[in-house]
Design a protein around this motif. Structure first.
Motif, PDB file in Angstrom:
ATOM      1  N   ILE A   1       0.836  -1.206   0.000  1.00 58.35           N
ATOM      2  CA  ILE A   1       0.000   0.000   0.000  1.00 58.35           C
ATOM      3  C   ILE A   1       0.869   1.253   0.000  1.00 58.35           C
ATOM      4  O   ILE A   1       0.484   2.297  -0.567  1.00 58.35           O
ATOM      5  CB  ILE A   1      -0.977  -0.005   1.200  1.00 58.35           C
ATOM      6  CG1 ILE A   1      -2.135   0.967   0.929  1.00 58.35           C
ATOM      7  CG2 ILE A   1      -0.275   0.315   2.496  1.00 58.35           C
ATOM      8  CD1 ILE A   1      -3.013   0.562  -0.231  1.00 58.35           C
ATOM      9  N   THR A   2       2.068   1.179   0.583  1.00 62.88           N
ATOM     10  CA  THR A   2       2.976   2.331   0.575  1.00 62.88           C
ATOM     11  C   THR A   2       3.436   2.635  -0.846  1.00 62.88           C
ATOM     12  O   THR A   2       3.511   3.804  -1.248  1.00 62.88           O
ATOM     13  CB  THR A   2       4.197   2.068   1.476  1.00 62.88           C
ATOM     14  OG1 THR A   2       3.748   1.799   2.805  1.00 62.88           O
ATOM     15  CG2 THR A   2       5.131   3.266   1.497  1.00 62.88           C
ATOM     16  N   VAL A   3       3.746   1.604  -1.610  1.00 66.51           N
ATOM     17  CA  VAL A   3       4.136   1.803  -3.017  1.00 66.51           C
ATOM     18  C   VAL A   3       3.000   2.465  -3.786  1.00 66.51           C
ATOM     19  O   VAL A   3       3.212   3.406  -4.570  1.00 66.51           O
ATOM     20  CB  VAL A   3       4.526   0.463  -3.668  1.00 66.51           C
ATOM     21  CG1 VAL A   3       4.702   0.628  -5.184  1.00 66.51           C
ATOM     22  CG2 VAL A   3       5.810  -0.080  -3.051  1.00 66.51           C
ATOM     23  N   SER A   4       1.775   2.000  -3.569  1.00 61.22           N
ATOM     24  CA  SER A   4       0.618   2.599  -4.246  1.00 61.22           C
ATOM     25  C   SER A   4       0.448   4.067  -3.848  1.00 61.22           C
ATOM     26  O   SER A   4       0.207   4.928  -4.697  1.00 61.22           O
ATOM     27  CB  SER A   4      -0.647   1.814  -3.905  1.00 61.22           C
ATOM     28  OG  SER A   4      -0.565   0.488  -4.403  1.00 61.22           O
ATOM     29  N   GLU A   5       0.582   4.352  -2.568  1.00 60.60           N
ATOM     30  CA  GLU A   5       0.444   5.740  -2.102  1.00 60.60           C
ATOM     31  C   GLU A   5       1.528   6.633  -2.703  1.00 60.60           C
ATOM     32  O   GLU A   5       1.259   7.780  -3.076  1.00 60.60           O
ATOM     33  CB  GLU A   5       0.526   5.776  -0.578  1.00 60.60           C
ATOM     34  CG  GLU A   5      -0.708   5.194   0.104  1.00 60.60           C
ATOM     35  CD  GLU A   5      -0.523   5.063   1.606  1.00 60.60           C
ATOM     36  OE1 GLU A   5      -1.553   4.905   2.317  1.00 60.60           O
ATOM     37  OE2 GLU A   5       0.631   5.103   2.078  1.00 60.60           O
ATOM     38  N   ASN A   6       2.743   6.102  -2.805  1.00 62.29           N
ATOM     39  CA  ASN A   6       3.832   6.870  -3.421  1.00 62.29           C
ATOM     40  C   ASN A   6       3.501   7.261  -4.857  1.00 62.29           C
ATOM     41  O   ASN A   6       3.752   8.399  -5.290  1.00 62.29           O
ATOM     42  CB  ASN A   6       5.131   6.066  -3.413  1.00 62.29           C
ATOM     43  CG  ASN A   6       5.762   5.968  -2.044  1.00 62.29           C
ATOM     44  OD1 ASN A   6       5.313   6.624  -1.103  1.00 62.29           O
ATOM     45  ND2 ASN A   6       6.807   5.170  -1.917  1.00 62.29           N
ATOM     46  N   HIS A   7       2.934   6.332  -5.608  1.00 62.82           N
ATOM     47  CA  HIS A   7       2.634   6.601  -7.016  1.00 62.82           C
ATOM     48  C   HIS A   7       1.453   7.553  -7.168  1.00 62.82           C
ATOM     49  O   HIS A   7       1.458   8.432  -8.035  1.00 62.82           O
ATOM     50  CB  HIS A   7       2.386   5.290  -7.758  1.00 62.82           C
ATOM     51  CG  HIS A   7       3.659   4.562  -8.085  1.00 62.82           C
ATOM     52  ND1 HIS A   7       4.293   3.738  -7.191  1.00 62.82           N
ATOM     53  CD2 HIS A   7       4.433   4.583  -9.201  1.00 62.82           C
ATOM     54  CE1 HIS A   7       5.397   3.268  -7.749  1.00 62.82           C
ATOM     55  NE2 HIS A   7       5.498   3.756  -8.964  1.00 62.82           N
ATOM     56  N   VAL A   8       0.448   7.382  -6.333  1.00 60.59           N
ATOM     57  CA  VAL A   8      -0.697   8.300  -6.396  1.00 60.59           C
ATOM     58  C   VAL A   8      -0.258   9.711  -6.024  1.00 60.59           C
ATOM     59  O   VAL A   8      -0.637  10.698  -6.669  1.00 60.59           O
ATOM     60  CB  VAL A   8      -1.835   7.804  -5.488  1.00 60.59           C
ATOM     61  CG1 VAL A   8      -2.923   8.873  -5.350  1.00 60.59           C
ATOM     62  CG2 VAL A   8      -2.429   6.516  -6.047  1.00 60.59           C
TER      63      VAL A   8
END
Length: 537
Positions: free
Chosen positions: A264-271
């Motif tokens: 979820i951290t990777v997803s948040e970084n990209h968003v």
């Protein structure tokens, strides 16, 4: 087994039966030198002119000795080359053994090539004396080189097309040949030129100036004349679209907040990075990488809210990578998310990477490489072609989207480009660290752009992300392990290059040429035995 004395004071290495004398030592030195030069010519070093002495060294150790010596020397050449090239295997697998096994497997193909070249040298025994035999030998050697590259790109387990000669030549004049014959024509021309250059040197030492000049001039012409070829651009006159490239980066274990999952951290970084980009730049399409959402955002509420919210705020189509879980299996998907937050077209990776995304011989491999147990769910292949359809400005645009390693496979990209307007390579290179893998993959994306005469974008979680024009020139390139983004113009293609249109017929031509060349090589061994039996007068 050890070293044993033999006649004349030489020593035999029992596994290969090779007499270790000065000639063997010289061949070993040339093989190592050739492998090192080949590695230095490839990304990330990119000293492309060194490919020619690399091939010349290969010719030197395969043309003049015994079959055993040719096999052993060619194997050593390949082992050095792939052993250096595959530094990323150690990092991703956590095992030096995995790197050794893969290098040995690829080097065996090179060893077979060495034997075939040895047979060709026997078939053209007057190459030292006549220009015609020098030329034919060079051409047949180049044919077999391309043929072995094609075979190892397909076998075993779907093949490993990493380290093809053509991928080292993006900054050379030979890249101009890519739209006409892809990796096959570029690799063929480079190897033919290198072998001719080798014979030019041989002729000089033999005092045959005419042959030396003829071979040298032809070698130089093969390398330099392609620079006069026109630059190919399929999309001339079409309206550009502006695409946003988002590299959100992947946190280390130390950077993760306590109790927060890496996915979820990777997803948040990209968003977060995508929102920053659209606040400063107007784009028509947002491109996020493979595994931007390791949690399937189509079913996971938290990931779904992140990416649907992004699409609605951006008010443009978003392409991103995710996983689809089916019981104990999974697929690697690249998915269209519409501005309304709805799921559009989807492509599932058709060529999963063995030992990276699924485990053949799982029980055996996990005993040898314990880290392989991290691949808990095997990836299953989807169906081609690697294309997603996106509605842009009321027009349907087809985009080729080979995922990660699929860009290395000429067949996957060529099939996708039959209908596509431009090329996008979503990838996740985080597990390869600061090795040469990301540079090697970006070099392939550059080559594919030139091959198909289209704009290309590579978008990665952690780098390298970049944009390439239809001539293979880099317009934008990110650094490794940084958060980055960019907005670039892409010109959708109209029409296709000759290489795109003729992929399947070119394979037939390559196969036919290799059958002829291999037949000549085998005939060379038979002819050599016949000559050896003739009584001397």
């Amino acid at each position: 087994m050890g070293w044993a004395h033999c006649a004349g004071g030489n020593k035999d290495f029992a596994p290969l039966g090779l007499a270790v004398n000065m000639r063997t030592v010289k061949y070993g030195f040339l093989a190592v030198l050739g492998g090192v030069c080949s590695f230095l010519s490839a990304p990330p070093i990119c000293l492309w002119p060194l490919l020619f002495p690399a091939v010349a060294c290969f010719a030197a150790v395969t043309f003049f000795g015994s079959v055993r010596l040719a096999f052993a020397s060619a194997f050593l050449w390949g082992l050095v080359y792939f052993g250096l090239l595959f530094d990323w295997v150690t990092v991703s697998s956590g095992s030096v053994l995995a790197r050794i096994v893969l290098s040995v497997a690829e080097a065996l193909f090179v060893a077979v090539l060495g034997v075939l070249w040895n047979g060709l040298a026997r078939f053209f025994p007057s190459a030292r004396k006549t220009f015609a035999q020098t030329l034919f030998l060079s051409v047949f050697c180049a044919v077999l080189w391309v043929g072995i590259e094609e075979i190892r790109s397909r076998f075993p387990f779907g093949g490993m097309p990493w380290g093809l000669a053509a991928f080292s030549l993006n900054d050379s004049p030979l890249l101009r040949l890519a739209p006409y014959g892809s990796v096959h024509l570029v690799g063929f021309t480079a190897v033919a030129a290198a072998v001719l250059g080798f014979w030019a040197v041989v002729h000089i030492f033999a005092g045959k100036r005419f042959l030396a000049v003829g071979s040298g001039l032809l070698a130089a012409a093969l390398v330099l004349l392609p620079s006069a070829f026109p630059r190919h651009f399929s999309g001339r006159g079409l309206s550009p679209i502006r695409v946003g490239i988002v590299q959100g980066n992947v946190p280390t274990k130390e950077e993760l907040a306590q109790g927060v999952g890496r996915e979820i951290t990777v997803s948040e970084n990209h968003v977060r990075r995508a929102l920053s980009l659209i606040r400063s730049e107007k784009v028509d399409l947002l491109l996020l990488p493979e595994s931007a959402s390791d949690l399937d955002f189509r079913t996971d509420p938290q990931a779904g809210a992140l990416f649907r919210g992004l699409a609605k705020k951006a008010n443009v189509p978003v392409l991103l990578g995710t996983q689809h879980y089916i019981k104990n299996l999974r697929t690697n998907d690249y998915v269209l998310l519409t501005p309304e937050g709805k799921i559009g077209d989807t492509y599932s990776k058709q060529h999963p990477v063995p030992f990276g995304e699924y485990l053949p011989f799982r029980s055996l491999i996990t005993r040898i490489v314990p880290r392989a147990r991290e691949i808990s769910l095997d990836m299953i292949p989807g169906r081609g072609p690697a294309v997603v359809k996106v509605n842009l400005r009321g027009k349907m645009l087809k985009i080729a989207v080979p995922i990660c390693f699929e860009v290395a496979y000429t067949s996957v990209v060529a099939q996708a480009m039959q209908d596509a307007g431009f090329l996008v390579v979503p990838t996740n290179n985080a597990s390869f660290g600061n090795t040469g893998e990301a540079d090697q993959q970006f070099a392939m994306t550059r080559f594919r752009a030139a091959e198909h005469g289209v704009s290309a974008v590579q978008v990665s979680t952690s780098g390298i992300s970049g944009a390439v024009d239809p001539q293979g020139r880099v317009l934008y390139r990110s650094a490794l392990f940084t958060a980055d983004s960019a907005a670039v113009k892409v010109y959708p293609a109209k029409g296709h290059t000759f290489a795109t249109r003729t992929y399947f017929s070119r394979l037939i031509a390559v196969a036919a040429a290799n059958v002829c060349a291999a037949a000549c090589s085998l005939s060379g061994f038979a002819a050599g035995k016949i000559r050896a039996r003739r009584p001397r007068r």
